[in-house]
Design an enzyme around this catalytic site. Structure first.
Site, PDB file in Angstrom:
ATOM      1  N   CYS A   1      -0.474   5.702   0.554  1.00 40.37           N
ATOM      2  CA  CYS A   1       0.434   5.176   1.591  1.00 40.37           C
ATOM      3  C   CYS A   1       0.780   3.688   1.409  1.00 40.37           C
ATOM      4  CB  CYS A   1      -0.148   5.428   2.970  1.00 40.37           C
ATOM      5  SG  CYS A   1      -1.938   5.288   3.062  1.00 40.37           S
TER       6      CYS A   1
ATOM      7  N   HIS B   1       0.932   0.201   7.859  1.00 41.62           N
ATOM      8  CA  HIS B   1       0.120  -0.624   6.963  1.00 41.62           C
ATOM      9  C   HIS B   1       0.886  -1.891   6.590  1.00 41.62           C
ATOM     10  CE1 HIS B   1      -2.543   2.688   6.827  1.00 41.62           C
ATOM     11  NE2 HIS B   1      -2.345   3.140   5.613  1.00 41.62           N
TER      12      HIS B   1
HETATM   13  P1  NAP Z   1      -7.033  14.746   8.125  1.00 40.07           P
HETATM   14  O1  NAP Z   1      -6.441  14.220   9.380  1.00 40.07           O
HETATM   15  O2  NAP Z   1      -8.497  14.689   7.948  1.00 40.07           O
HETATM   16  O3  NAP Z   1      -6.549  16.288   7.961  1.00 40.07           O
HETATM   17  C1  NAP Z   1      -7.100  17.132   6.981  1.00 40.07           C
HETATM   18  C2  NAP Z   1      -6.444  18.516   7.050  1.00 40.07           C
HETATM   19  O4  NAP Z   1      -6.996  19.313   5.983  1.00 40.07           O
HETATM   20  C3  NAP Z   1      -6.721  19.280   8.329  1.00 40.07           C
HETATM   21  O5  NAP Z   1      -5.637  20.138   8.581  1.00 40.07           O
HETATM   22  C4  NAP Z   1      -7.963  20.122   7.982  1.00 40.07           C
HETATM   23  O6  NAP Z   1      -8.022  21.337   8.704  1.00 40.07           O
HETATM   24  C5  NAP Z   1      -7.671  20.453   6.523  1.00 40.07           C
HETATM   25  N1  NAP Z   1      -8.910  20.682   5.782  1.00 40.07           N
HETATM   26  C6  NAP Z   1     -10.028  19.909   5.765  1.00 40.07           C
HETATM   27  N2  NAP Z   1     -10.957  20.449   4.943  1.00 40.07           N
HETATM   28  C7  NAP Z   1     -10.429  21.578   4.446  1.00 40.07           C
HETATM   29  C8  NAP Z   1     -10.889  22.594   3.568  1.00 40.07           C
HETATM   30  N3  NAP Z   1     -12.114  22.535   3.018  1.00 40.07           N
HETATM   31  N4  NAP Z   1     -10.075  23.632   3.283  1.00 40.07           N
HETATM   32  C9  NAP Z   1      -8.848  23.703   3.825  1.00 40.07           C
HETATM   33  N5  NAP Z   1      -8.343  22.772   4.682  1.00 40.07           N
HETATM   34  C10 NAP Z   1      -9.112  21.741   4.978  1.00 40.07           C
HETATM   35  O7  NAP Z   1      -6.422  14.012   6.844  1.00 40.07           O
HETATM   36  P2  NAP Z   1      -4.979  13.266   6.685  1.00 40.07           P
HETATM   37  O8  NAP Z   1      -5.099  11.843   7.055  1.00 40.07           O
HETATM   38  O9  NAP Z   1      -3.948  14.114   7.307  1.00 40.07           O
HETATM   39  O10 NAP Z   1      -4.828  13.257   5.100  1.00 40.07           O
HETATM   40  C11 NAP Z   1      -4.419  14.405   4.367  1.00 40.07           C
HETATM   41  C12 NAP Z   1      -4.160  14.015   2.921  1.00 40.07           C
HETATM   42  O11 NAP Z   1      -3.079  13.088   2.875  1.00 40.07           O
HETATM   43  C13 NAP Z   1      -5.361  13.314   2.232  1.00 40.07           C
HETATM   44  O12 NAP Z   1      -5.403  13.687   0.889  1.00 40.07           O
HETATM   45  C14 NAP Z   1      -5.015  11.841   2.383  1.00 40.07           C
HETATM   46  O13 NAP Z   1      -5.608  11.035   1.399  1.00 40.07           O
HETATM   47  C15 NAP Z   1      -3.493  11.883   2.225  1.00 40.07           C
HETATM   48  N6  NAP Z   1      -2.779  10.769   2.846  1.00 40.07           N
HETATM   49  C16 NAP Z   1      -3.043  10.411   4.138  1.00 40.07           C
HETATM   50  C17 NAP Z   1      -2.284   9.371   4.700  1.00 40.07           C
HETATM   51  C18 NAP Z   1      -2.528   8.903   6.122  1.00 40.07           C
HETATM   52  O14 NAP Z   1      -1.896   7.905   6.514  1.00 40.07           O
HETATM   53  N7  NAP Z   1      -3.362   9.553   6.910  1.00 40.07           N
HETATM   54  C19 NAP Z   1      -1.314   8.739   3.973  1.00 40.07           C
HETATM   55  C20 NAP Z   1      -1.060   9.142   2.662  1.00 40.07           C
HETATM   56  C21 NAP Z   1      -1.789  10.172   2.115  1.00 40.07           C
HETATM   57  P3  NAP Z   1      -8.973  21.524  10.008  1.00 40.07           P
HETATM   58  O15 NAP Z   1      -8.263  20.886  11.157  1.00 40.07           O
HETATM   59  O16 NAP Z   1      -9.051  23.005  10.127  1.00 40.07           O
HETATM   60  O17 NAP Z   1     -10.284  20.874   9.677  1.00 40.07           O
END
Ligand code: NAP
Length: 345
Positions: free
Chosen positions: A144, A237
């Site tokens: 990001c 950010h």
């Molecule tokens: P998050 O809020 O923790 O969400 C994770 C998602 O993945 C939830 O839907 C969760 O489902 C699912 N999940 C977790 N463990 C799993 C498993 N073992 N098998 C299948 N599904 C699973 O994370 P996030 O912030 O959205 O980030 C998601 C991705 O985007 C990451 O790779 C992160 O590095 C990237 N990213 C994030 C941002 C940001 O600003 N947040 C920016 C750029 C990139 P449940 O609800 O069922 O647990």
């Protein structure tokens, strides 16, 4: 045009919710399936998700049953918002099965034949998909903060060349996903460490701003030094950058270039903002609360532009981490992919 059917992996998470929001009224894409962990599978989306966006859960997905990762999908494109530690093998399997996957996860970003795409910055890198030997295809978007940094660097690189970048970030809590950083850790505080973030900020810009060749991407030769901090801001950010250039800096010329920067204007893509980068002249801009939603969250704001010496400048940039920095960039990547390749593999 018949809408393309899309699936969201990690649909209940912070980025997954942004996908749901951004795709709710999309003219070319319709969400046909939502997937998350086994803990959520089988539940209705509205029951499983801890929705934290300031809008209603879109009607079309409220009652959609969440499925697990081993499902078979009837779809044209898959968006992956999975945590990096689980995304790698799942995305590999899906691409081998023939799916076209647009990923937010870090797992495959630096793979030789995988585009690390910000369409306004390195659209030509999308051609890397033609070297992928799998039945399907994989396209990633960067970290990001990196997205905000490279969008601000692109006009500088085009005008003056880049020799060195030193960057300090102030990153919002939503960047850590949900529930993310404990409130007792972040309230009244700044945490000068985000796991793996500095490494990504040092490596990814060199691929994105590298040159596409017959053999892949020749990494850009400048070094990046990064220090990443978590701050008690909800979304957005901030990036404070110092840049050494190859040629002499002319700030008026740079501001004109930023004003005219719109490499995607001829494609007329739904998610592409009119101004991907804006220069804000106010001496106290940009600020997360005031400027993160410019261009629907797809615009990177640049301010505090200062010439430090003949060949050095500094600036502050702001990127909405879950829109331009994640889901919005992936949707834009899919729109440009659809424009250039259709669904054909
Ligand atoms: P998050 O809020 O923790 O969400 C994770 C998602 O993945 C939830 O839907 C969760 O489902 C699912 N999940 C977790 N463990 C799993 C498993 N073992 N098998 C299948 N599904 C699973 O994370 P996030 O912030 O959205 O980030 C998601 C991705 O985007 C990451 O790779 C992160 O590095 C990237 N990213 C994030 C941002 C940001 O600003 N947040 C920016 C750029 C990139 P449940 O609800 O069922 O647990």
């Amino acid at each position: 045009m018949k809408k393309r059917r899309v699936v969201i992996l990690g649909a209940t998470g912070t980025v997954g919710q942004r996908f749901v929001q951004l795709l709710a009224n999309h003219p070319f894409f319709e969400v046909v399936a939502l997937a998350a962990s086994e803990a959520s599978a089988g539940k209705k989306y509205a029951e499983a998700v801890h929705w934290h966006l300031p809008c209603e859960i879109p009607e079309d997905v409220r009652d959609m049953k969440i499925v697990g990762m081993d499902s078979t999908f009837e779809c044209d494109y898959i968006f992956s918002a999975l945590p990096s530690d689980v995304a790698g093998p799942i995305e590999t399997r899906l691409v081998e099965q023939g799916y076209i996957v647009f990923s937010n996860a870090a797992s495959h970003r630096m793979d030789q034949d995988v585009p690390l795409l910000v369409p306004e910055v390195n659209l030509d890198h999308i051609k890397l998909v033609e070297r992928q030997e799998t039945l399907g295809r994989l396209i990633t978007n960067p970290n990001c903060s990196t997205i905000g940094l490279v969008m601000a660097l692109k006009p500088i690189m085009d005008l003056f060349g880049i020799e060195f970048v030193n960057v300090v970030t102030m990153q919002a809590v939503s960047g850590a996903g949900y529930p993310g950083v404990a409130s007792l850790d972040i309230l009244d505080n700044v945490i000068p460490y985000i796991k793996n973030e500095e490494e990504k900020m040092c490596s990814e810009p060199k691929k994105i701003l590298g040159r596409l060749t017959e053999d892949g991407v020749d990494l850009a030769t400048f070094d990046v030094v990064a220090q990443c901090n978590r701050v008690p801001v909800q979304d957005g950010h901030m990036i404070s950058a110092y840049v050494e250039t190859s040629e002499k800096v002319d700030l008026d010329e740079l501001i004109r270039a930023i004003d005219n920067f719109n490499p995607l204007k001829d494609y007329k893509l739904f998610t592409a903002p009119d101004n991907p980068v804006v220069y804000l002249p106010d001496k106290d801009a940009p600020q997360p609360r005031l400027h993160r939603d410019l261009g629907g969250g797809m615009t990177v704001s640049v301010g505090r532009l200062v010439k430090v010496s003949e060949r050095a400048l500094r600036f502050v940039a702001l990127v909405h981490n879950t829109i331009r920095g994640a889901a919005g960039c992936a949707v834009l990547n899919t729109e440009i992919y659809e424009f250039l390749y259709g669904r054909g593999v």
